[in-house]
Design a protein around this motif. Structure first.
Motif, short mmCIF file in Angstrom:
data_model
loop_
_atom_site.label_atom_id
_atom_site.label_comp_id
_atom_site.label_asym_id
_atom_site.label_seq_id
_atom_site.Cartn_x
_atom_site.Cartn_y
_atom_site.Cartn_z
N ILE A 72 53.23 5.10 41.84
CA ILE A 72 54.63 4.69 41.72
C ILE A 72 54.74 3.18 41.51
O ILE A 72 55.53 2.73 40.69
N LEU A 73 53.95 2.39 42.24
CA LEU A 73 53.99 0.94 42.10
C LEU A 73 52.82 0.47 41.24
O LEU A 73 51.69 0.94 41.41
N VAL A 74 53.11 -0.45 40.34
CA VAL A 74 52.09 -0.99 39.45
C VAL A 74 52.09 -2.50 39.58
O VAL A 74 53.14 -3.15 39.49
N CYS A 75 50.91 -3.08 39.82
CA CYS A 75 50.77 -4.53 39.94
C CYS A 75 50.04 -5.04 38.70
O CYS A 75 48.90 -4.68 38.45
N SER A 76 50.72 -5.87 37.92
CA SER A 76 50.12 -6.38 36.69
C SER A 76 49.07 -7.45 37.00
O SER A 76 48.98 -7.94 38.13
N GLU A 77 48.29 -7.80 36.00
CA GLU A 77 47.27 -8.83 36.18
C GLU A 77 47.88 -10.17 36.53
O GLU A 77 47.25 -11.00 37.18
N LEU A 81 55.09 -7.04 40.26
CA LEU A 81 55.16 -5.66 40.76
C LEU A 81 56.25 -4.91 40.01
O LEU A 81 57.35 -5.43 39.79
N GLU A 82 55.94 -3.67 39.61
CA GLU A 82 56.88 -2.84 38.89
C GLU A 82 56.97 -1.45 39.53
O GLU A 82 55.97 -0.94 40.04
N LEU A 83 58.16 -0.88 39.49
CA LEU A 83 58.39 0.48 39.95
C LEU A 83 58.36 1.40 38.75
O LEU A 83 59.09 1.20 37.78
N ARG A 84 57.54 2.43 38.81
CA ARG A 84 57.41 3.37 37.70
C ARG A 84 58.29 4.59 37.97
O ARG A 84 58.19 5.21 39.03
N THR A 85 59.17 4.91 37.04
CA THR A 85 60.04 6.08 37.14
C THR A 85 59.91 6.88 35.86
O THR A 85 59.29 6.41 34.89
N PRO A 86 60.51 8.08 35.79
CA PRO A 86 60.43 8.85 34.54
C PRO A 86 61.04 8.13 33.34
O PRO A 86 60.73 8.47 32.20
N SER A 87 61.89 7.14 33.58
CA SER A 87 62.54 6.45 32.46
C SER A 87 61.88 5.13 32.10
O SER A 87 62.33 4.44 31.20
N GLY A 88 60.82 4.73 32.80
CA GLY A 88 60.14 3.48 32.46
C GLY A 88 59.68 2.71 33.68
O GLY A 88 59.64 3.24 34.81
N LYS A 89 59.32 1.45 33.46
CA LYS A 89 58.90 0.55 34.54
C LYS A 89 59.97 -0.51 34.75
O LYS A 89 60.48 -1.07 33.78
N TYR A 90 60.25 -0.81 36.03
CA TYR A 90 61.31 -1.74 36.36
C TYR A 90 60.78 -2.81 37.33
O TYR A 90 60.12 -2.46 38.33
N PRO A 91 61.04 -4.10 37.05
CA PRO A 91 60.56 -5.16 37.93
C PRO A 91 61.12 -5.00 39.35
O PRO A 91 62.31 -4.73 39.54
N VAL A 92 60.24 -5.17 40.33
CA VAL A 92 60.63 -5.07 41.74
C VAL A 92 60.98 -6.46 42.25
O VAL A 92 60.18 -7.40 42.14
N LEU A 93 62.17 -6.61 42.83
CA LEU A 93 62.60 -7.88 43.41
C LEU A 93 62.06 -8.06 44.82
O LEU A 93 61.64 -9.15 45.20
N SER A 94 62.12 -6.98 45.62
CA SER A 94 61.66 -7.05 47.01
C SER A 94 61.51 -5.64 47.56
O SER A 94 62.04 -4.68 46.99
#
Length: 340
Positions: A72-77, A81-94
């Protein structure tokens, strides 16, 4: 001579048939090498991405946290941090663990800089199988909606006259429309109304007949009421923390202070410890640790472990070849909560 040297040194055919004991020792060496490789991988659970802490039930390495939130959570190089959902990836604020929720932002939503320039928006959706839900603290503002297709009325007056249709109206006199956070006059001549959708279809229709939208959540700032909340742009997503007795025992510092995780093959519970994995807790010496079938955590293979993997692969190849000549005889989407 090293193990790798011995694996690839050519010898006369008469010397390539090992004794049963030499095959046994080779098996032991390969097993130890595999366990070392697995331990290196499985003991690594990153606890942050950028400045955002990553705690249970989440994990950014496979096998860490709860399987409910796997991948569910993806950490880029670059540490974003991004939240992965069926509609895409969204930047996580906190992320808040005391008041469990994740704050995300959608770059496609309307913002103050857009003004009357309404860009096309993209759908945002959640999968309830991940124990996520949209927070009731969100409010959705829709801009330049068609009055022929959307009921745009001041909500108190409309609800007084049509109580049975109150939930279907888009409030044109809402506080947020009159006080847009950070830019109260950004819209200029554009229209605005506030609407909290009750069903998926109503959301889709709103997007069909409105030029754009944005999400605003109410942030608690710890001040006395009624000044304890301020409006911020973003989407608040609430989550559940599945607490189990095994996880509490695993995390108990008196019992070894392990990290709650799971087997990536079976998704069964694992307590990830410094030197081994256990099915109970790290200091439970009465039970054997979780050995060769531990969950391999993706993305944590070091140069040393990668070399170990090569050694294991070569060793398995050699062992199969030897066995062919002389057998060894030594004894883890629901659409119920989809937002667009």
């Amino acid at each position: 001579m090293s193990l790798m040297d011995s694996l690839f040194t050519h010898r006369p055919l008469s010397e390539t048939r090992p004794s049963t004991c030499s095959s046994f020792f080779l098996t032991i060496q390969l097993t130890l090498l595999f366990l070392i490789l697995t331990t290196v991988q499985a003991s690594h659970c990153r606890t942050s991405c950028g400045n955002i802490p990553i705690n249970y039930p989440f994990g950014i390495d496979d096998g860490c946290g709860s399987p409910y939130y796997r991948h569910i959570l993806v950490c880029s190089e670059s540490g974003n941090l991004e939240l992965r959902t069926p509609s895409g990836k969204y930047p996580v604020l906190s992320i808040s663990y005391s008041d469990p929720h994740v704050l995300v932002t959608d770059p496609f939503m309307w913002n103050c800089q857009d003004g009357d320039n309404f860009r096309p928006t993209r759908p945002f959706s959640l999968d309830t199988s991940t124990h996520f839900s949209l927070s009731p603290q969100n409010e959705y503002l829709f801009f330049n909606c068609s009055e022929d297709d959307v009921i745009i009325q001041p909500k108190p007056i409309f609800c007084e006259h049509f109580p049975e249709r109150c939930d279907s109206s888009c409030d044109s006199a809402s506080y947020l429309c009159r006080h847009l956070p950070k830019c109260p006059s950004a819209l200029g001549g554009g229209s605005c109304c506030s609407y909290y959708p009750k069903a998926t279809e109503s959301l889709r229709l709103m997007l069909k007949y409105c030029a754009s939208f944005t999400s605003v959540y109410w942030k608690n700032i710890g001040e006395p009421q009624p000044y304890d909340q301020v409006a911020e742009y973003g989407i608040r997503v609430d989550f559940d923390i599945p607490v189990t007795t095994r996880c509490l025992l695993c995390q108990d510092t008196l019992k070894g202070g392990g990290t709650c995780g799971f087997d990536t093959h079976t998704q069964s519970f694992l307590c990830l410890c410094e030197k081994r994995n256990a099915t109970t807790y790290c200091k439970d010496h009465g039970l054997s640790g979780h050995g060769g079938r531990v969950g391999v955590i993706a993305g944590t293979v070091s140069a040393v472990s990668a070399a170990g993997a090569l050694g294991v692969g070569a060793g398995v190849w050699y062992l199969r070849k030897v066995r062919a000549k002389a057998p060894v005889t030594c004894g883890v989407q629901s659409n119920e909560n989809r937002l667009f």
